[in-house]
Design an enzyme around this catalytic site. Structure first.
Site, PDB file in Angstrom:
ATOM      1  N   SER A 133       0.848  -1.191   0.000  1.00  0.00           N
ATOM      2  CA  SER A 133       0.000   0.000   0.000  1.00  0.00           C
ATOM      3  C   SER A 133       0.882   1.239   0.000  1.00  0.00           C
ATOM      4  CB  SER A 133      -0.890  -0.005   1.246  1.00  0.00           C
ATOM      5  OG  SER A 133      -1.726   1.127   1.236  1.00  0.00           O
ATOM      6  N   LYS A 159      -0.912  -0.854  -4.472  1.00  0.00           N
ATOM      7  CA  LYS A 159      -2.167  -0.151  -4.143  1.00  0.00           C
ATOM      8  C   LYS A 159      -1.823   1.301  -3.892  1.00  0.00           C
ATOM      9  CE  LYS A 159      -4.756  -0.093   0.110  1.00  0.00           C
ATOM     10  NZ  LYS A 159      -5.587  -0.869   1.075  1.00  0.00           N
ATOM     11  N   LYS A 161      -3.091   4.908  -2.527  1.00  0.00           N
ATOM     12  CA  LYS A 161      -4.107   5.674  -1.814  1.00  0.00           C
ATOM     13  C   LYS A 161      -4.490   6.857  -2.700  1.00  0.00           C
ATOM     14  CE  LYS A 161      -4.331   3.467   2.042  1.00  0.00           C
ATOM     15  NZ  LYS A 161      -5.584   2.957   2.608  1.00  0.00           N
ATOM     16  N   ASP A 187      -7.240   2.945  -3.481  1.00  0.00           N
ATOM     17  CA  ASP A 187      -8.018   2.927  -2.240  1.00  0.00           C
ATOM     18  C   ASP A 187      -8.372   4.352  -1.857  1.00  0.00           C
ATOM     19  OD1 ASP A 187      -7.429   1.661   1.168  1.00  0.00           O
ATOM     20  OD2 ASP A 187      -9.188   2.539   0.200  1.00  0.00           O
ATOM     21  N   GLU A 212     -11.135   0.689  -4.225  1.00  0.00           N
ATOM     22  CA  GLU A 212     -11.517   0.296  -2.862  1.00  0.00           C
ATOM     23  C   GLU A 212     -12.238   1.433  -2.163  1.00  0.00           C
ATOM     24  OE1 GLU A 212      -8.107  -1.096  -0.671  1.00  0.00           O
ATOM     25  OE2 GLU A 212      -9.275  -1.416   1.156  1.00  0.00           O
ATOM     26  N   ASP A 237     -14.257  -2.091   1.934  1.00  0.00           N
ATOM     27  CA  ASP A 237     -13.377  -2.266   3.101  1.00  0.00           C
ATOM     28  C   ASP A 237     -14.188  -1.834   4.321  1.00  0.00           C
ATOM     29  OD1 ASP A 237     -10.172  -0.649   4.017  1.00  0.00           O
ATOM     30  OD2 ASP A 237     -11.571  -1.853   5.177  1.00  0.00           O
ATOM     31  N   LYS A 261     -10.492  -7.544   6.617  1.00  0.00           N
ATOM     32  CA  LYS A 261      -9.593  -7.157   7.706  1.00  0.00           C
ATOM     33  C   LYS A 261     -10.160  -7.763   8.988  1.00  0.00           C
ATOM     34  CE  LYS A 261      -8.050  -2.636   6.046  1.00  0.00           C
ATOM     35  NZ  LYS A 261      -8.256  -1.188   6.246  1.00  0.00           N
ATOM     36  N   GLY A 289      -4.716  -4.735   5.525  1.00  0.00           N
ATOM     37  CA  GLY A 289      -3.732  -4.536   6.590  1.00  0.00           C
ATOM     38  C   GLY A 289      -4.020  -3.274   7.365  1.00  0.00           C
TER      39      GLY A 289
END
Ligand SMILES: O=C(O)CCC(=O)N[C@@H](C(=O)O)c1ccccc1
Length: 366
Positions: A133, A159, A161, A187, A212, A237, A261, A289
């Site tokens: 991430s 991934k 952000k 995400d 996400e 998520d 998660k 995570g």
């Protein structure tokens, strides 16, 4: 198995670099570790709450408080991990606090029986692929340097952000620099609204694995509407807090991939239930995570080895976030981490390192 008490320990781990998302910038983790002491074995659980209620309603001081004020007394007489979930069910919310206690009891139970987390949960693989991430950066060049270093380290999935103002351009730059082969996803951590649908549809040009949690946690219907407007699959998520909400989101077409998660859903046993629902519905899952130490990371690696975890998770080496871990560091090899096979989590904190990073310890006898 008889529970004798719980040790609540706060561990301060600085991050190797600031980790910025749409909702916060983390520079260190103040981790609440739970040790369950029983007459047969000791077990560890990691509470994944943040210091502030910015990712979810929970926060670390609140988790410690509710454990001391309600949860530990309520589970004083349970004899196994299933009993923890049953005893805590009457209390509303607080899944991360519940998950930490359940995991500690499960770890003790499995260590006593000589069974690994993977064996208990239904592991189907010996190694799991590692995704990484990548936070929001101050500039595109800085982002490309970070992504390049992770690809060089061997991560098989990137991934990014994103948030309004840091999305299309960042994705385009990564695609232009590293090509179309790298597995890439984004995400948003709830940073957008349905009004952004046309803007988010521009992401469809970049062949992403998924987007996400674009909308807020409660907006299941909004995600179902958005899914009809995007080619890129939507992955939830924050919205998936239990097997029930997972099932509802799938049925409503709000999600076609789920980030599981364990802390967010109340523990590894609920995480397995969500996995089973998703597999039955043909919905791929991957392990999310929460910047876990080597303790939580061990449990996540075991979970990520279940058959329905067909996408690389946010399951990275210890050095992605920490210069020094409190366990033996998790080190990726050829883009994969090896599923622990020892009893329980298969790892334990290294006493000297645990002492070095401990900021407080409390013992609660039952
Ligand atoms: O690899 C990891 O452990 C981090 C994965 C990640 O991006 N977690 C995010 C998230 O919102 O999913 C996050 C969690 C906690 C705190 C900040 C960010």
């Amino acid at each position: 198995m008889k529970i004798e008490g719980f040790e609540l320990r706060r561990v301060g781990l600085p991050l190797v670099s600031p980790f910025r998302t749409s909702f916060s910038t983390q520079t260190a983790r103040d981790i609440l570790l739970v040790k369950a002491v029983t007459d047969e074995a000791e077990g560890w659980g990691e509470c994944v709450t943040l210091g502030d209620p910015l990712y979810s309603p929970e926060y670390t001081d609140g988790a410690a408080d509710i454990m001391k004020r309600y949860f530990i007394e309520a589970i004083a007489n349970v004899t196994d991990a299933n009993g923890v979930g049953q005893a805590l069910h009457k209390f509303k919310g607080h899944p991360m606090a519940k998950a930490a206690l359940e995991t500690a009891v499960l770890d003790a139970e499995l260590r006593a029986e000589g069974r690994s987390f993977g064996r208990e949960l239904g592991s189907a693989r010996d190694v799991v692929p590692c995704g990484v991430s990548v936070g929001i950066m101050d500039s595109i060049p800085e982002l490309l340097d970070a992504v390049g270093s992770y690809i060089d380290e061997g991560y098989v999935r990137i991934k990014l952000k994103i948030e309004p103002g840091w999305d299309i351009e960042a994705v385009r730059a990564v695609r232009e620099r590293f090509g179309d082969e790298i597995q890439l996803q984004v995400d948003a951590n709830t940073a957008y609204t349905l009004r952004d649908a046309r803007h988010l549809a521009k992401l469809d040009d970049f062949d992403l694995l998924l987007i996400e949690q674009p909308l807020e946690e409660e907006d299941i219907v909004g995600h179902a509407d958005l899914a009809k407007m995007l080619k890129t699959p939507i992955c939830l998520d924050e919205s998936v807090t239990s097997a029930q909400t997972a099932s509802a989101a799938i049925r409503l077409g709000a999600t076609s991939i789920i980030n599981i998660k364990p802390g967010r859903v109340g523990g590894y046993l609920e995480a397995r239930r969500i996995h089973d629902i998703a597999v039955a519905a043909g919905v791929p899952v991957w392990c999310g995570g929460m910047l876990e130490s080597g303790i939580g990371r061990a449990a996540n690696i075991a979970l990520a080895s279940l058959p329905g975890f067909t996408l690389p998770g946010d399951v990275s080496s210890s050095n992605r976030f920490y210069k020094t871990d409190i366990t033996e560091p998790w080190v990726m090899e050829n883009g994969h981490l090896t599923v622990p096979t020892g009893p329980g989590l298969g790892v334990a904190p290294i006493p000297e390192l645990l002492e070095e990073f401990t900021t407080s310890v409390e013992w609660i006898a039952v």
